[in-house]
Structure formats: structure tokens, C-alpha cells
Scaffold this motif. Structure first.
Motif, PDB file in Angstrom:
ATOM      1  N   LYS A   1       0.836  -1.201   0.000  1.00 51.47           N
ATOM      2  CA  LYS A   1       0.000   0.000   0.000  1.00 51.47           C
ATOM      3  C   LYS A   1       0.874   1.256   0.000  1.00 51.47           C
ATOM      4  CE  LYS A   1      -3.943  -2.078   2.296  1.00 51.47           C
ATOM      5  NZ  LYS A   1      -4.700  -2.206   3.533  1.00 51.47           N
ATOM      6  N   PHE A   2       1.914   1.231   0.803  1.00 47.99           N
ATOM      7  CA  PHE A   2       2.853   2.346   0.877  1.00 47.99           C
ATOM      8  C   PHE A   2       3.507   2.576  -0.484  1.00 47.99           C
ATOM      9  CE2 PHE A   2       7.130   3.929   2.259  1.00 47.99           C
ATOM     10  CZ  PHE A   2       6.700   5.129   2.795  1.00 47.99           C
ATOM     11  N   ASN A   3       3.791   1.485  -1.191  1.00 48.08           N
ATOM     12  CA  ASN A   3       4.437   1.539  -2.497  1.00 48.08           C
ATOM     13  C   ASN A   3       3.576   2.247  -3.545  1.00 48.08           C
ATOM     14  OD1 ASN A   3       6.445   0.656  -4.531  1.00 48.08           O
ATOM     15  ND2 ASN A   3       4.717  -0.550  -5.260  1.00 48.08           N
ATOM     16  N   VAL A   4       2.269   2.182  -3.411  1.00 49.22           N
ATOM     17  CA  VAL A   4       1.376   2.806  -4.388  1.00 49.22           C
ATOM     18  C   VAL A   4       1.600   4.322  -4.442  1.00 49.22           C
ATOM     19  CG1 VAL A   4      -1.056   3.295  -4.925  1.00 49.22           C
ATOM     20  CG2 VAL A   4      -0.363   0.997  -4.290  1.00 49.22           C
ATOM     21  N   LEU A   5       2.037   4.913  -3.378  1.00 48.90           N
ATOM     22  CA  LEU A   5       2.311   6.348  -3.365  1.00 48.90           C
ATOM     23  C   LEU A   5       3.797   6.655  -3.541  1.00 48.90           C
ATOM     24  CD1 LEU A   5       1.156   9.182  -3.071  1.00 48.90           C
ATOM     25  CD2 LEU A   5       1.484   8.978  -0.626  1.00 48.90           C
ATOM     26  N   VAL A   6       4.655   5.890  -2.874  1.00 48.69           N
ATOM     27  CA  VAL A   6       6.093   6.190  -2.891  1.00 48.69           C
ATOM     28  C   VAL A   6       6.708   6.006  -4.270  1.00 48.69           C
ATOM     29  CG1 VAL A   6       8.337   5.449  -1.996  1.00 48.69           C
ATOM     30  CG2 VAL A   6       6.421   5.747  -0.451  1.00 48.69           C
ATOM     31  N   THR A   7       6.413   4.878  -4.905  1.00 47.52           N
ATOM     32  CA  THR A   7       7.026   4.596  -6.201  1.00 47.52           C
ATOM     33  C   THR A   7       6.656   5.638  -7.260  1.00 47.52           C
ATOM     34  OG1 THR A   7       7.205   2.252  -5.696  1.00 47.52           O
ATOM     35  CG2 THR A   7       7.271   2.858  -8.016  1.00 47.52           C
ATOM     36  N   PRO A   8       5.394   6.042  -7.398  1.00 47.15           N
ATOM     37  CA  PRO A   8       5.095   7.102  -8.364  1.00 47.15           C
ATOM     38  C   PRO A   8       5.779   8.433  -8.039  1.00 47.15           C
ATOM     39  CG  PRO A   8       3.108   5.915  -7.856  1.00 47.15           C
ATOM     40  CD  PRO A   8       4.153   5.429  -6.896  1.00 47.15           C
ATOM     41  N   LEU A   9       5.935   8.743  -6.753  1.00 47.34           N
ATOM     42  CA  LEU A   9       6.658   9.977  -6.396  1.00 47.34           C
ATOM     43  C   LEU A   9       8.109   9.905  -6.850  1.00 47.34           C
ATOM     44  CD1 LEU A   9       5.264  10.661  -2.799  1.00 47.34           C
ATOM     45  CD2 LEU A   9       4.911  12.059  -4.851  1.00 47.34           C
ATOM     46  N   VAL A  10       8.746   8.753  -6.619  1.00 51.90           N
ATOM     47  CA  VAL A  10      10.144   8.594  -7.024  1.00 51.90           C
ATOM     48  C   VAL A  10      10.254   8.586  -8.544  1.00 51.90           C
ATOM     49  CG1 VAL A  10      12.119   7.026  -6.985  1.00 51.90           C
ATOM     50  CG2 VAL A  10      10.814   7.421  -4.900  1.00 51.90           C
ATOM     51  N   ALA A  11       9.372   7.825  -9.211  1.00 47.86           N
ATOM     52  CA  ALA A  11       9.414   7.752 -10.679  1.00 47.86           C
ATOM     53  C   ALA A  11       9.168   9.128 -11.292  1.00 47.86           C
ATOM     54  CB  ALA A  11       8.382   6.748 -11.182  1.00 47.86           C
ATOM     55  N   GLY A  12       8.209   9.881 -10.760  1.00 45.08           N
ATOM     56  CA  GLY A  12       7.958  11.238 -11.252  1.00 45.08           C
ATOM     57  C   GLY A  12       9.165  12.146 -11.065  1.00 45.08           C
ATOM     58  N   GLY A  13       9.831  12.011  -9.918  1.00 50.36           N
ATOM     59  CA  GLY A  13      11.034  12.804  -9.671  1.00 50.36           C
ATOM     60  C   GLY A  13      12.169  12.453 -10.616  1.00 50.36           C
ATOM     61  N   VAL A  14      12.340  11.165 -10.874  1.00 52.14           N
ATOM     62  CA  VAL A  14      13.401  10.725 -11.805  1.00 52.14           C
ATOM     63  C   VAL A  14      13.122  11.270 -13.204  1.00 52.14           C
ATOM     64  CG1 VAL A  14      14.377   8.704 -12.969  1.00 52.14           C
ATOM     65  CG2 VAL A  14      14.088   8.693 -10.496  1.00 52.14           C
ATOM     66  N   MET A  15      11.871  11.151 -13.656  1.00 50.45           N
ATOM     67  CA  MET A  15      11.541  11.635 -14.995  1.00 50.45           C
ATOM     68  C   MET A  15      11.678  13.153 -15.086  1.00 50.45           C
ATOM     69  SD  MET A  15      11.199   8.865 -16.512  1.00 50.45           S
ATOM     70  CE  MET A  15      10.720   9.477 -18.100  1.00 50.45           C
ATOM     71  N   MET A  16      11.371  13.863 -13.996  1.00 48.83           N
ATOM     72  CA  MET A  16      11.541  15.309 -13.978  1.00 48.83           C
ATOM     73  C   MET A  16      13.028  15.670 -14.104  1.00 48.83           C
ATOM     74  SD  MET A  16      10.508  18.015 -10.992  1.00 48.83           S
ATOM     75  CE  MET A  16      11.740  17.357  -9.889  1.00 48.83           C
ATOM     76  N   LEU A  17      13.881  14.918 -13.406  1.00 50.48           N
ATOM     77  CA  LEU A  17      15.326  15.167 -13.502  1.00 50.48           C
ATOM     78  C   LEU A  17      15.842  14.878 -14.911  1.00 50.48           C
ATOM     79  CD1 LEU A  17      16.533  13.706 -10.082  1.00 50.48           C
ATOM     80  CD2 LEU A  17      16.348  16.121 -10.747  1.00 50.48           C
ATOM     81  N   ILE A  18      15.327  13.820 -15.523  1.00 49.68           N
ATOM     82  CA  ILE A  18      15.712  13.527 -16.906  1.00 49.68           C
ATOM     83  C   ILE A  18      15.265  14.671 -17.811  1.00 49.68           C
ATOM     84  CG2 ILE A  18      15.232  12.003 -18.881  1.00 49.68           C
ATOM     85  CD1 ILE A  18      15.162   9.673 -16.846  1.00 49.68           C
ATOM     86  N   GLY A  19      14.065  15.181 -17.580  1.00 50.85           N
ATOM     87  CA  GLY A  19      13.569  16.317 -18.357  1.00 50.85           C
ATOM     88  C   GLY A  19      14.427  17.558 -18.184  1.00 50.85           C
ATOM     89  N   ARG A  20      14.876  17.807 -16.977  1.00 52.55           N
ATOM     90  CA  ARG A  20      15.754  18.964 -16.747  1.00 52.55           C
ATOM     91  C   ARG A  20      17.064  18.822 -17.512  1.00 52.55           C
ATOM     92  NH1 ARG A  20      15.204  20.311 -10.310  1.00 52.55           N
ATOM     93  NH2 ARG A  20      13.105  21.157 -10.442  1.00 52.55           N
ATOM     94  N   GLN A  21      17.608  17.616 -17.508  1.00 52.39           N
ATOM     95  CA  GLN A  21      18.854  17.379 -18.253  1.00 52.39           C
ATOM     96  C   GLN A  21      18.631  17.573 -19.749  1.00 52.39           C
ATOM     97  OE1 GLN A  21      21.948  16.977 -17.088  1.00 52.39           O
ATOM     98  NE2 GLN A  21      21.012  17.350 -15.095  1.00 52.39           N
ATOM     99  N   ARG A  22      17.510  17.089 -20.243  1.00 50.65           N
ATOM    100  CA  ARG A  22      17.188  17.284 -21.662  1.00 50.65           C
ATOM    101  C   ARG A  22      17.035  18.778 -21.969  1.00 50.65           C
ATOM    102  NH1 ARG A  22      15.805  12.750 -24.587  1.00 50.65           N
ATOM    103  NH2 ARG A  22      15.257  10.907 -23.398  1.00 50.65           N
ATOM    104  N   GLY A  23      16.386  19.514 -21.078  1.00 49.73           N
ATOM    105  CA  GLY A  23      16.212  20.945 -21.268  1.00 49.73           C
ATOM    106  C   GLY A  23      17.544  21.687 -21.295  1.00 49.73           C
TER     107      GLY A  23
END
Length: 129
Positions: free
Chosen positions: A76-98
Motif C-alpha cells: 500500500k505504501f508503495n502505491v504512493l512512494v514509487t510514483p513519487l520517485v518515478a515522477g522525480g526521476v523523470m523530472m530530472l531527466i527532463g531537466r537534463q534534456r532541457g
């Protein structure tokens, strides 16, 4: 100590699975970026990413039908934590691309990446054994 290490590995496995699917989706959208130049409605885009996340969750169940996390409370905890981490990783990838001057797609933003990963996490929570 072994218990903490086991829990950490379970979460890392689930996070890696979701980030991998999200990264592959992002690569696909970067390939289509030139054809999708016209601005889209953000609400419809969010719904679309939820649908894509649901599909990714279903495909991930074909590849890995067992959840790496066996404890129901941690799942249950994973349902919230994993999307937060995945969203943060993708945001960092986006910043690098930018910074490199590359074109950005919606999955390079936290909110859309979170919606994709959250939908995927819900599917895995409900149907993974």
C-alpha cells in the motif's frame, strides 16, 4: 539489519520496473515529438497518461506477475512512494534534456510522470500476487 535490506531491495525493484516502463514511454514520445507539436489540453493529456500507465501496468504483469514487495502494508505504501520517485526521476531527466536544448515531452514533467506511474502502481497493486 537484514530485514531493512530486504525491504529496501523490494522497493528498489518496484521503482526500477516503473521507471523503466516510464522511460520507454518517454522515448516513444520523443520519437513522436515533431508530429505532436500542437498544444494539447492538459486534462486530456493527464487522462491519456493514466490510460497509458494502466496499459504499462498490465504489460508489466505479463513480464513480472509477482510483486517484489510481499508485505501488504508495504505494498500500500508503495502505491504512493514509487510514483513519487518515478515522477522525480523523470523530472530530472527532463531537466537534463532541457539543459541540452532537446525538446521536452509531457512525461518530462513531474505531474504527468506521476499520473503514469500512479496508474501503473494501482494496476500492479490490485493484480500482482
Amino acid at each position: 539489519m537484514e530485514f531493512i535490506f530486504e525491504i529496501a531491495l523490494q522497493f528498489v525493484g518496484e521503482i526500477l520496473l516503473q521507471v523503466t516502463f516510464e522511460f520507454l514511454a518517454e522515448l516513444g514520445f520523443h520519437g513522436l515529438a515533431e508530429t505532436l507539436k500542437r498544444p494539447k489540453n492538459p486534462v486530456l493529456a493527464t487522462i491519456g497518461f493514466c490510460v497509458l500507465g494502466t496499459l504499462a501496468g498490465g504489460i508489466s504483469l505479463l513480464i513480472l506477475p509477482q510483486s517484489p514487495i510481499s508485505n501488504p502494508v508495504f505494498r500500500k505504501f508503495n502505491v504512493l512512494v514509487t510514483p513519487l520517485v518515478a515522477g522525480g526521476v523523470m523530472m530530472l531527466i527532463g531537466r537534463q534534456r532541457g539543459k541540452r536544448g532537446q525538446s521536452l515531452v509531457r512525461l518530462d514533467r513531474f505531474g504527468y510522470a506521476f499520473a503514469f506511474a500512479f496508474a501503473m502502481a494501482i494496476v500492479r497493486y490490485i493484480w500482482a500476487k
